[in-house]
Design a protein around this motif. Structure first.
Motif, PDB file in Angstrom:
ATOM      1  N   ARG A 245     -54.733 -55.386  83.497  1.00 45.71           N
ATOM      2  CA  ARG A 245     -55.290 -56.812  83.183  1.00 45.71           C
ATOM      3  C   ARG A 245     -54.340 -57.800  83.031  1.00 45.71           C
ATOM      4  NH1 ARG A 245     -60.008 -57.065  80.230  1.00 45.71           N
ATOM      5  NH2 ARG A 245     -59.767 -55.024  79.370  1.00 45.71           N
ATOM      6  N   GLN A 246     -53.058 -57.513  82.544  1.00 41.80           N
ATOM      7  CA  GLN A 246     -52.226 -58.687  82.471  1.00 41.80           C
ATOM      8  C   GLN A 246     -51.848 -59.119  83.833  1.00 41.80           C
ATOM      9  OE1 GLN A 246     -50.951 -60.292  79.718  1.00 41.80           O
ATOM     10  NE2 GLN A 246     -52.020 -59.120  78.212  1.00 41.80           N
ATOM     11  N   ASN A 247     -51.771 -58.279  84.937  1.00 42.09           N
ATOM     12  CA  ASN A 247     -51.311 -58.894  86.392  1.00 42.09           C
ATOM     13  C   ASN A 247     -52.319 -59.580  86.836  1.00 42.09           C
ATOM     14  OD1 ASN A 247     -48.898 -57.451  87.776  1.00 42.09           O
ATOM     15  ND2 ASN A 247     -49.368 -56.087  86.463  1.00 42.09           N
ATOM     16  N   VAL A 248     -53.547 -59.194  86.581  1.00 40.47           N
ATOM     17  CA  VAL A 248     -54.753 -59.914  87.166  1.00 40.47           C
ATOM     18  C   VAL A 248     -54.698 -61.299  86.438  1.00 40.47           C
ATOM     19  CG1 VAL A 248     -57.140 -60.033  87.798  1.00 40.47           C
ATOM     20  CG2 VAL A 248     -55.610 -57.795  87.821  1.00 40.47           C
ATOM     21  N   LEU A 249     -54.728 -61.178  85.157  1.00 40.74           N
ATOM     22  CA  LEU A 249     -54.790 -62.294  84.244  1.00 40.74           C
ATOM     23  C   LEU A 249     -53.689 -63.569  84.781  1.00 40.74           C
ATOM     24  CD1 LEU A 249     -55.600 -61.377  80.459  1.00 40.74           C
ATOM     25  CD2 LEU A 249     -56.430 -63.111  81.766  1.00 40.74           C
ATOM     26  N   LEU A 250     -52.586 -63.104  85.288  1.00 38.34           N
ATOM     27  CA  LEU A 250     -51.435 -63.960  85.494  1.00 38.34           C
ATOM     28  C   LEU A 250     -52.005 -64.463  86.904  1.00 38.34           C
ATOM     29  CD1 LEU A 250     -48.334 -64.385  84.919  1.00 38.34           C
ATOM     30  CD2 LEU A 250     -48.403 -64.227  87.290  1.00 38.34           C
ATOM     31  N   GLY A 251     -53.170 -63.881  87.667  1.00 38.98           N
ATOM     32  CA  GLY A 251     -53.695 -64.812  88.612  1.00 38.98           C
ATOM     33  C   GLY A 251     -54.549 -66.046  88.200  1.00 38.98           C
ATOM     34  N   ARG A 252     -54.723 -65.909  86.820  1.00 37.75           N
ATOM     35  CA  ARG A 252     -55.548 -67.126  86.502  1.00 37.75           C
ATOM     36  C   ARG A 252     -54.454 -68.205  85.671  1.00 37.75           C
ATOM     37  NH1 ARG A 252     -59.552 -68.042  88.506  1.00 37.75           N
ATOM     38  NH2 ARG A 252     -60.211 -69.356  86.375  1.00 37.75           N
ATOM     39  N   HIS A 253     -53.186 -67.822  85.848  1.00 38.77           N
ATOM     40  CA  HIS A 253     -52.490 -68.899  85.379  1.00 38.77           C
ATOM     41  C   HIS A 253     -52.774 -70.235  85.532  1.00 38.77           C
ATOM     42  CE1 HIS A 253     -48.442 -69.900  83.393  1.00 38.77           C
ATOM     43  NE2 HIS A 253     -48.355 -71.095  84.725  1.00 38.77           N
ATOM     44  N   LEU A 254     -53.084 -70.675  86.793  1.00 44.55           N
ATOM     45  CA  LEU A 254     -53.140 -72.147  87.141  1.00 44.55           C
ATOM     46  C   LEU A 254     -54.605 -72.734  86.608  1.00 44.55           C
ATOM     47  CD1 LEU A 254     -51.716 -72.342  90.543  1.00 44.55           C
ATOM     48  CD2 LEU A 254     -50.825 -73.533  88.575  1.00 44.55           C
ATOM     49  N   ALA A 255     -55.352 -71.600  86.139  1.00 47.40           N
ATOM     50  CA  ALA A 255     -56.709 -71.967  85.610  1.00 47.40           C
ATOM     51  C   ALA A 255     -56.908 -72.379  84.425  1.00 47.40           C
ATOM     52  CB  ALA A 255     -57.903 -70.941  86.018  1.00 47.40           C
ATOM     53  N   MET A 256     -55.566 -71.871  83.675  1.00 49.25           N
ATOM     54  CA  MET A 256     -55.556 -72.017  82.314  1.00 49.25           C
ATOM     55  C   MET A 256     -54.619 -73.393  81.817  1.00 49.25           C
ATOM     56  SD  MET A 256     -54.994 -67.914  81.439  1.00 49.25           S
ATOM     57  CE  MET A 256     -55.389 -67.807  79.835  1.00 49.25           C
ATOM     58  N   ARG A 257     -54.639 -73.494  80.559  1.00 52.75           N
ATOM     59  CA  ARG A 257     -53.919 -74.897  80.160  1.00 52.75           C
ATOM     60  C   ARG A 257     -52.858 -74.620  79.235  1.00 52.75           C
ATOM     61  NH1 ARG A 257     -55.685 -77.248  84.270  1.00 52.75           N
ATOM     62  NH2 ARG A 257     -53.509 -76.475  84.393  1.00 52.75           N
ATOM     63  N   THR A 258     -53.107 -73.542  78.311  1.00 50.23           N
ATOM     64  CA  THR A 258     -52.442 -73.423  77.048  1.00 50.23           C
ATOM     65  C   THR A 258     -50.696 -73.530  77.460  1.00 50.23           C
ATOM     66  OG1 THR A 258     -53.820 -71.580  76.383  1.00 50.23           O
ATOM     67  CG2 THR A 258     -51.881 -71.817  75.157  1.00 50.23           C
ATOM     68  N   GLY A 259     -50.342 -74.376  76.400  1.00 50.57           N
ATOM     69  CA  GLY A 259     -48.651 -74.410  76.641  1.00 50.57           C
ATOM     70  C   GLY A 259     -47.927 -73.485  75.601  1.00 50.57           C
ATOM     71  N   VAL A 260     -46.595 -73.838  75.573  1.00 49.14           N
ATOM     72  CA  VAL A 260     -45.668 -72.733  74.840  1.00 49.14           C
ATOM     73  C   VAL A 260     -46.214 -72.820  73.486  1.00 49.14           C
ATOM     74  CG1 VAL A 260     -43.421 -72.229  74.306  1.00 49.14           C
ATOM     75  CG2 VAL A 260     -43.973 -72.866  76.630  1.00 49.14           C
ATOM     76  N   LEU A 261     -46.222 -74.023  72.991  1.00 47.95           N
ATOM     77  CA  LEU A 261     -46.411 -74.166  71.532  1.00 47.95           C
ATOM     78  C   LEU A 261     -47.796 -73.789  71.055  1.00 47.95           C
ATOM     79  CD1 LEU A 261     -44.496 -77.657  70.895  1.00 47.95           C
ATOM     80  CD2 LEU A 261     -43.663 -75.528  70.425  1.00 47.95           C
ATOM     81  N   ALA A 262     -48.693 -74.010  71.893  1.00 48.85           N
ATOM     82  CA  ALA A 262     -50.057 -73.943  71.583  1.00 48.85           C
ATOM     83  C   ALA A 262     -50.015 -72.344  71.713  1.00 48.85           C
ATOM     84  CB  ALA A 262     -51.152 -74.444  72.481  1.00 48.85           C
ATOM     85  N   GLY A 263     -49.770 -71.652  72.613  1.00 50.94           N
ATOM     86  CA  GLY A 263     -49.665 -70.348  72.755  1.00 50.94           C
ATOM     87  C   GLY A 263     -49.169 -69.586  71.291  1.00 50.94           C
ATOM     88  N   MET A 264     -47.956 -70.153  70.901  1.00 54.48           N
ATOM     89  CA  MET A 264     -47.285 -69.508  69.593  1.00 54.48           C
ATOM     90  C   MET A 264     -48.085 -69.514  68.557  1.00 54.48           C
ATOM     91  SD  MET A 264     -43.175 -70.445  69.883  1.00 54.48           S
ATOM     92  CE  MET A 264     -43.404 -72.089  70.110  1.00 54.48           C
ATOM     93  N   ALA A 265     -48.899 -70.754  68.546  1.00 56.22           N
ATOM     94  CA  ALA A 265     -49.906 -70.868  67.381  1.00 56.22           C
ATOM     95  C   ALA A 265     -51.203 -70.185  67.561  1.00 56.22           C
ATOM     96  CB  ALA A 265     -50.334 -72.528  67.307  1.00 56.22           C
ATOM     97  N   TRP A 266     -51.546 -69.900  68.717  1.00 55.81           N
ATOM     98  CA  TRP A 266     -52.668 -69.152  68.922  1.00 55.81           C
ATOM     99  C   TRP A 266     -53.918 -69.838  68.030  1.00 55.81           C
ATOM    100  CZ3 TRP A 266     -53.742 -65.988  72.376  1.00 55.81           C
ATOM    101  CH2 TRP A 266     -54.853 -64.999  72.388  1.00 55.81           C
ATOM    102  N   TYR A 267     -53.928 -70.972  68.378  1.00 57.10           N
ATOM    103  CA  TYR A 267     -55.062 -71.787  67.515  1.00 57.10           C
ATOM    104  C   TYR A 267     -55.700 -72.643  68.629  1.00 57.10           C
ATOM    105  CZ  TYR A 267     -56.913 -75.618  64.346  1.00 57.10           C
ATOM    106  OH  TYR A 267     -57.783 -76.219  63.818  1.00 57.10           O
TER     107      TYR A 267
END
Ligand SMILES: Nc1ncnc2c1ncn2[C@@H]1O[C@H](COP(=O)(O)OP(=O)(O)OP(=O)(O)O)[C@@H](O)[C@H]1O
Ligand SMILES: Nc1ncnc2c1ncn2[C@@H]1O[C@H](COP(=O)(O)OP(=O)(O)OP(=O)(O)O)[C@@H](O)[C@H]1O
Ligand SMILES: CC(C)C[C@H](N)C(=O)O
Ligand SMILES: [Mg+2]
Ligand SMILES: [Mg+2]
Lengths: 360, 261, 297, 249, 383
Positions: free
Chosen positions: B102-124
């Protein structure tokens, strides 16, 4: 070179929170909260160092375990945070300013070191970062006006928005000594960093870091900006290390260059290797084990009376520590996280009859 | 699958690539029309993978231009090219070994996603929401490639054939308009390559994706390709419809031998 | 004159670094492992020579051979301990294990020799000679240069004329593939680690000759030789020698000309090696002679 | 369905091979014989256990944290069940492994040289020359193997195995990624090696070519032998036709 | 806010029971300076045993707990915490950095210890050095050079360990230049990890010194002097007490030291007939390798236990009592080290300024000048 046990992010599998499942964590929380009030002053000190080490190990694991960039320069970033904290404390900066500086400066340095990391791989990178430790010690000595040089410099107790970590006074009806205060501060920091890294690992940027770690070209062809994530890993990890160093230095009370020697870097690497690469839980377990183990071993050595003469017990404790390290790595290369996972699997299997995920 | 991708024209002219005295590509030029399924064949070492590597930005060509629609790809970094909707499946399996399917395939969605490093850490806010949405979305591709049952398995221990499917799922998850496939059926037995051909055909027909496929299995090529380009020693020696190409004496001499499907 | 004097001293230090770096390189070549206990082997070898030659009053040559044999055997033993279990497992754990060995070696040495300065019983003593141009140097230093040259030639010849060299490379690159090609990987490992053990003794003794002294600080020398190993390229024996010389000369020059500088301070020579190393790595990420790792898709 | 009794000693004789990895039993008692001068094909779907079988023959299961739990391996009459990989190769085995497993950082020439690790004779250099001539794709002996194209790498892997001057050659999908013309030449090579008296065990996905090229064949399914016999007969077996030759029934 | 938390529960004094008094020591036993810490701890233990044989303190036996710091500041603080509740005082810590890290902790608990350094700046703290501060030792050396080696008007360079000692030695040279009219030459400090001293030697040689002052650790002193010797820098050299170890004499550098080296030291020679030293040697037996650190450990243990005895006499056997005793005490070490009047004035403890001068010879150190105070000692400004 890095071998990360397995994917750890598992959200979405629709786990139900059953009361039985919450029992363990709840007990753990109670234990953690009660610990400082039941432990002796010595073990409380060890616990504070364990908690601080957990933050440091987590931040290193982000860089090494998740982003795949081996760094032996962790002591340097811890040191930057600590020395910035000392300087700020001596100059009466307020807490937010100190934190900002102690996190920001190491992060900035991490960002500057990043480009080197972009070009170098594995051990070449590792040994280059080792240079940072020496550069750091040189800076401390060369700019002794600011750093106190070889004879060191005192740090001040942090005043977290009015909650002075340095005082020993009752709070909430409990005897909150300096140690107890630092204990909770360290726990809070470790929890914060652990939570941040866990979140990172289950979201887009963390996944991108792990992809770069496993296969750089494939990651970039899939749209991951390799440069950006490598730099981000270095920056964030260094910033977190800075925060850890701030707390560490402040708790120690006095900084000398030896506090941030290569040995410290290696100790942190040992924590994440023994804990498990790319594992939040592993980092914490590794930090606790590596910090507490020598103490436990000295006790063991001391109580074997035939050793007690001629200070041999101390040598034996060190020998035991080295042996334990070697044996552990030989027989449990997946680290504490691996053991934990296996144990947990056994428990869940018994509990809910879940079959082990079959491959085909 | 939900949105119809807008494939653009891939246009290659005068492409050259050198490695320490070796001309891996020499004045190669051809065009892939939007929605076309184009095969690329040629002897070992002819430069096919190198050409794909130029297209995806892994190699920098020393001469010539590659354009996709109006965008010139030369000198662009791989992740930017990916951003244009160009996906790639490798000759050897190139999966993220320690991550789950799943994670491998999710990586394919990388460009369709926006979350940055800080936002990712906050999970908010967006971080958590986006992650949840994309998991849904990815499920679709996992099912499409028959991987839904093993979504949580680490790819490391999968067998070769399954790994290949994970690669396809990851590439599909990028919702590309152009897919570059390098030897999709190498190492597969007959029935598996028939399955693979079906998968490629359906990607092409159902999703309207342009495809450039490198393959030595001529049965596969003949059954799928609309046009075939042939490389030999880095030069384009033929570029035509399959029937014409396999009857071309130069192609037979350089590549096919007596095997003509 | 100062320049010549510094240059000579730099070359002597460089030879010592080169000997150490060769040890790193050979082990890396065969196992892709950086042997962090290599530095601890230096004082170990030298203390053993002290024990044999001075305490037990054996001829110096015998002491040297004895120490070399013990260190070689110890290195092989260490390698054996993790080799079998580490096959097909993360290399980094193996590297960490060498850290564990370092702790053990240091603790053991502390227990036996108590970290004291000791004589090494060499035949040259504190004699000095004056060379052309008024450069004076301890006789022992010239022997260091000679010994380093001999070791380098021997190691070079070994890799040039025996098939083991290329087999080591293969083993490091893919152990299973090496097994499938019939490489006796255990022997390959053993030879590489044994050579490194011998080199460690030579380096350790060289670093204990007049005017240096044998003491526990010798452990640090291993770390100081890292830039040399990296600068040359981690897996290159020639690179180790060149890197060692370069770093040795730079460090001594910096100490000679910048010691009194207000900006750099006296400590700067210790980091100058790392700075040179980083500059070179920026241009050549695999050092001067290192084998580039292939990454193509 | 019977294998004719071997004349003299078999090149490779495996009896009752059972094998397991940490979490799974993979082989359940495989018998297989390769005669000198003959090609034996080993067929089976992905995951049937073909590669695992070859690992057992070479003694490489421990590398994958697995083991050969029972059975015996005999090479040219010499039992090697407990011997190290190196001893087995000395005894006459060589392998073209799955995924090629080249030494990517080393040059073509160095790869070939390592292939000759068990040899002590003086003709190694000569053999290298010959191989470089035989495979035109290996024209640049100093280039690092990792830079070669997929097909070129496959040729090098075959060359490396031949450097051991094997009596028994194990090939795990040798035609993978090769251009049709080269596939022809690989099969020609295999035939000529057999003619020289070498026993060949060929694992191949292209069942049609494999059955053409071999005299005997063994079909594995889920770690068991489900068919074995003369290749010509197997090629006519409807079950085989359906599942391996892509012939719809 | 809130009420302060009282420490030291129910009036019991840490480390004191009816029949024992417990004290601690924090040496490095397994780390990089174990060579100092190990003999030091043995010296302290030997004195404690000696004391117990002679009846202990006030009828109580003394127990010494030894905790290994590994020369690691974090570890040192931990080890200190481990014994803090159980000791009345601490003999000492080993290492300048370790001392700096642990002393603030000890001050919080009102625990006394001798500092692991002889920097005179510690005279201002609660932890005055037990013996002659570096600066007086160095001045003693200069004094001797001028009076007995005719150094007036000649150039004096110094080479030191990059640590606190460097400042003290450099300052001594400045004072020496003013008071005795020696020419102050170059000064260089190097960390103990230095791998080659040619650079330092060449730089110092450039100033053409006639005398050298060396304030550093034994191995480093030996290598530096050896390098200088081999490159023609062969001038009378004064080594600090912490820079000489008899084990170095056995090495090849020993022959060089015999030619050029003197040692300034407040410590008695191992074979001296001072009564205290005789007791010490008796306690260790004749086979013991001479080591100044054994003497240091012995003297420091004696110093601490003497203070405890004084406190006991005052009826104040507490941590506070030790400090009170110190501020008016004069301690005598049976001639192993000069006796010291610690009387405290204006927040500064008293100290000794005496030193001895030795010449390095085949048989170890030969006393060339017994305890004296440098003429220039008064010029040292209060810390
Ligand atoms: N990075 C590189 N450095 C040096 N040579 C290279 C590099 N990449 C490719 N080559 C060479 O360029 C030529 C073309 O390689 P390429 O991989 O494109 O061939 P291919 O057509 O894909 O062959 P195959 O069908 O065997 O995969 C080969 O001779 C190869 O050795
Ligand atoms: N290292 C390993 N650890 C655990 N299981 C393994 C390992 N290698 C292979 N397996 C499992 O053993 C079984 C047989 O695998 P093997 O590689 O022998 O199959 P194969 O017939 O060679 O397949 P293919 O045609 O895909 O190469 C498979 O189920 C595979 O998942
Ligand atoms: C052999 C190489 C051409 C394979 C390449 N790494 C790929 O998977 O596409
Ligand atoms: Mg290709
Ligand atoms: Mg297989």
């Amino acid at each position: 070179m890095l071998d990360v046990p397995e994917a750890r992010t598992r959200a979405g599998a629709g786990q139900h929170l059953r009361p039985a499942r919450l029992l363990g964590p709840a007990l753990l929380v109670v234990l953690l909260l009660a610990f400082p009030f039941i432990a002796s002053s010595f073990w409380l000190t060890v616990a504070v160092f364990c908690a601080i080490a957990a933050s440091g190990a987590l931040s290193l694991n982000l860089l090494v375990g998740y982003a795949g960039q081996v760094s032996v320069g962790h002591a340097f970033f811890l040191g930057v945070g600590a020395y910035v904290g000392a300087y700020g404390g001596q100059h009466g900066w307020s807490f937010p300013v100190i934190v900002l500086a102690a996190v920001g400066l190491p992060a900035l340095v991490g960002l500057l070191v990043g480009p080197v990391a972009l070009r170098l791989r594995e051990l070449y990178l590792a040994i280059t970062t080792l240079g940072l430790v020496y550069v750091g010690q040189w800076i401390v000595v060369a700019f002794d006006g600011v750093t106190g040089g070889v004879s060191g410099t005192p740090t001040t107790d942090l005043d977290v928005f009015g909650f002075d970590l340095g005082t020993s006074a009752y709070a909430l009806g409990l005897p909150m000594t300096r140690d107890v205060r630092y204990y909770f501060a360290a726990l809070a920091l470790a929890a914060l960093i652990g939570f941040a890294i866990y979140n990172l690992s289950r979201s887009r940027p963390g996944r991108a870091m792990m992809a770069v770690r496993d296969r750089q070209v494939a990651a970039s062809v899939a749209g991951v900006d390799v440069t950006r994530y490598k730099l981000a890993a270095f920056t964030v990890s260094s910033g977190m290390a800075g925060a850890t160093g701030l707390l560490y230095g402040s708790y120690l009370g006095y900084l000398v260059p030896e506090s941030f020697s290569l040995e410290l870097s290696i100790t942190y690497l040992a924590m994440i290797i023994i804990g498990g690469f790319g594992s939040v839980l592993g980092s914490v377990l590794g930090a606790v084990l590596i910090t507490a183990l020598p103490q436990v071993l000295s006790y063991l050595a001391e109580y074997s009376t035939f050793l007690a003469t001629d200070n041999r017990a101390d040598h034996v404790a060190v020998l035991l520590y080295g042996t334990a390290l070697v044996l552990f790595l030989l027989f449990e290369p997946e680290g504490l996280a691996g053991i934990w996972r296996r144990a947990a699997r056994r428990v869940t299997r018994r509990g809910s009859e879940q079959p082990e995920g079959s491959t085909r | 699958m939900s949105e119809t991708p807008n494939a653009r024209r891939l246009h290659i002219t005068g492409l050259g690539l050198q490695f320490a005295g070796l001309r891996a590509l020499d004045d190669v030029g051809f065009t892939v029309e939007p929605g076309e399924l184009r095969a690329l064949i040629g002897p070992n070492g002819a430069g096919k993978s190198s050409l794909l590597n130029c297209l995806s930005g892994v190699y920098r060509p020393s001469a010539g231009t590659i354009s996709y629609g109006d965008t010139v790809l030369n000198g662009m970094q791989p992740h930017r090219i990916a951003g244009l909707g160009i996906a790639r499946v490798f000759q050897n399996v190139e999966l993220f070994d320690k991550l789950s399917v799943r994670q491998n395939v999710l990586l394919g969605r990388h460009l369709a996603m926006r979350t940055g490093v800080l936002a990712g850490m906050a999970w908010y806010g967006r971080a958590a929401r986006e992650e949840r949405e994309q998991r849904e979305k990815v499920l679709h591709y996992l099912e499409y490639c028959g991987l839904a049952d093993i979504a949580e398995t680490t790819v490391e221990n999968l067998s070769y054939g399954v790994k290949k499917r994970v690669e396809y799922a990851r590439a599909l998850a990028m919702e590309p308009t152009l897919m570059l496939l390098d030897e999709p059926v190498a190492g597969m037995n007959e029935s598996e390559s028939v399955e693979m051909a079906d998968l490629v055909r359906s990607m092409h027909q159902d999703l309207g994706i342009s495809i450039v496929v490198v393959e030595h299995d001529m049965r596969f090529v003949m059954s799928l390709a609309e046009r075939v380009a042939v490389l030999d020693f880095g030069r384009l020696i033929a570029d035509d419809v399959p029937q014409t190409v396999i009857n071309d004496p130069a192609v037979r001499r350089a590549y096919l031998g007596e095997h003509a499907a | 004159m100062k320049l010549a004097q510094l240059l000579l001293a730099g070359m002597v230090l460089g030879s010592i670094y080169g000997l150490i770096a060769m040890g790193f390189a050979i082990i890396y070549k065969a196992t892709k492992i950086v042997h962090f206990a290599h530095g601890a082997m230096l004082p170990l070898g030298a203390y053993l020579v002290y024990t044999f030659a001075v305490r037990w009053e054996q001829p110096w040559g015998v002491a040297l051979v004895g120490a070399a044999a013990i260190c070689a055997a110890l290195n092989v033993l260490m390698q054996r301990i993790f080799a079998r279990r580490m096959l097909g497992r993360p290399l980094f754990a193996a590297i960490m294990i060498t850290f564990g060995f370092e702790i053990l070696l240091r603790a053991g040495m502390n227990l036996i020799w108590k970290g004291k300065e000791r004589p090494i019983g060499d035949p040259w003593g504190a004699d000095t000679v004056t060379l052309a141009g008024g450069v004076t140097t301890p006789v022992a230093s010239l022997w260091i240069l000679g010994a380093a040259a001999v070791c380098m030639a021997a190691v070079f010849a070994f890799f040039r004329w025996s098939s083991l060299g290329v087999q080591m490379l293969g083993t490091a690159s893919d152990q299973e593939a090496a097994l499938m090609s019939g490489v006796p990987i255990q022997r390959t490992f053993a030879v590489a680690w044994a050579i490194a053990g011998v080199l460690a003794v030579v380096a350790g003794v060289a670093a204990s000759l007049f005017p240096r002294t044998l003491g526990p600080e010798l452990v640090m020398l291993g770390m100081r030789a890292f830039p040399a190993a990296i600068l040359g390229g981690l897996d290159s024996v020639v690179g180790a020698v060149v890197g060692g010389m370069a770093i040795g000369i730079v460090e001594v020059m910096v100490a000679g000309y910048l010691s009194e500088s207000a900006i750099f301070g006296a400590n700067f020579s210790a980091v100058s090696g790392y700075i040179i190393m980083i500059i070179v790595l920026m241009v050549r990420p695999y050092g001067l002679f290192g084998r580039k790792e292939v990454a193509r898709v | 369905m019977k294998t004719p009794a071997p004349e003299g000693t078999a090149a490779l004789d495996v009896r009752g091979a059972c094998a397991r990895y940490q979490n799974a039993d993979v082989l359940h008692g495989i018998d297989l014989t390769v005669e000198p001068g003959r090609v034996t094909a080993l067929l089976g779907a992905n995951g049937a256990g073909k590669t695992t079988f070859l690992r057992c023959v070479l003694g490489l299961m421990p590398v994958h944290r697995g083991e050969m739990t029972s059975g015996s391996v005999t090479v040219l009459g010499r039992e090697v069940t407990r011997a190290s990989a190196q001893r087995r190769i000395k005894a006459g085995l060589a392998i073209v492994p799955e995924g090629r497993r080249l030494f990517a950082d080393l040059s073509i020439e160095q790869n070939l040289r390592i292939g000759a690790s068990t040899r002590r004779d003086k003709e190694i250099g000569q053999d290298i020359e010959q191989l470089l001539e035989r495979f035109p794709a290996l024209q640049r002996p100093k280039i690092q193997a990792g830079y070669l194209s997929g097909g070129e790498q496959q040729m090098l892997a075959i060359g490396r195995a031949l450097m051991a001057r094997p009596k028994v050659l194990l090939l795990d999908e040798p035609s993978l990624g090769l251009a049709p013309l080269v596939v022809d030449s690989v099969f020609e090579t295999i035939a000529s090696l057999a003619q020289d008296g070498i026993g060949v065990l060929l694992v191949e996905q292209n069942a049609e070519r494999a059955l053409q090229a071999s005299s005997h064949a063994v079909v594995l399914q889920a770690g068991k032998v489900v068919r074995s016999g003369a290749s010509a007969e197997l090629a006519d077996d409807p079950v085989i036709q359906e599942s391996y030759l892509g012939v719809a029934s | 806010g809130g009420a302060a938390i009282e420490t030291g529960s129910n009036g019991e004094v840490p480390g004191v029971t009816d029949d024992t008094i417990t004290i601690g020591i924090l040496p490095d036993l397994t780390g990089p300076v174990a060579a100092i810490g190990e003999p030091l701890a043995r010296g302290a233990q030997a004195y404690v045993d000696h004391l117990n044989e002679n009846g202990g303190i006030d009828g109580r036996q003394v127990e010494l707990v030894v905790k290994d710091t590994q020369f690691n500041p974090q570890r040192a603080v931990q080890e200190y915490r481990k014994i803090e509740d159980d000791v009345l005082g601490i003999v000492t810590t080993v290492g300048e950095g370790i001392t700096a890290a642990v002393v603030p902790e000890m001050d919080k608990d009102n625990v006394f210890s001798w500092p692991g350094t002889y920097s005179q700046s510690y005279l201002e703290s609660e932890h005055p050095p037990i013996s002659t501060p570096y600066i007086y030792e160095a001045l003693g050396g200069i004094d001797y050079m001028v009076s007995d080696l005719d150094a007036a008007g000649k150039t004096l360079s110094n080479f030191n360990l990059e640590s606190g000692i460097n400042e003290d030695y450099s300052r001594a040279v400045e004072i020496g230049a003013e008071v005795y009219g020696v020419e102050a030459g170059s000064s260089i400090a190097k960390p103990s990890t230095e791998t080659d001293y040619t650079g330092a030697v060449q730089t110092l040689s450039g100033g053409d010194p006639d005398f050298m002052l060396v304030g550093t650790a034994p191995a480093q002193a030996a290598s530096f002097i050896g390098t200088g010797y081999s490159q023609g820098l062969r001038v009378p050299t004064m080594i600090s007490s912490v820079g000489y170890s008899p084990t170095v004499l056995a090495t090849k550098t020993g022959s060089v030291l015999k030619e050029v080296a003197y040692v300034t030291s407040p410590w008695a020679a191992w074979n001296s007939d001072e009564q205290g030293q005789q007791e010490l040697v008796e306690a260790f037996g004749p086979d013991e390798e001479p080591d100044v650190q054994i003497q240091v450990g012995w003297v420091m243990a004696k110093g601490l236990t003497d203070l405890i005895a004084m406190a006991a006499e005052e009826g104040d056997l507490t941590r506070e009592g030790i400090k009170d005793a110190l501020s008016t005490a004069t301690l005598d070490f049976g001639g192993i080290a000069p006796s010291v009047d610690f009387t405290r004035e204006d927040g500064v403890y008293g100290t000794t300024k005496e030193t001895r001068i030795y010449k390095v010879t085949d048989n170890g150190l030969e006393l060339v000048k017994d305890l004296f105070v440098a003429e220039a000692a008064d010029e040292v400004d209060a810390p």
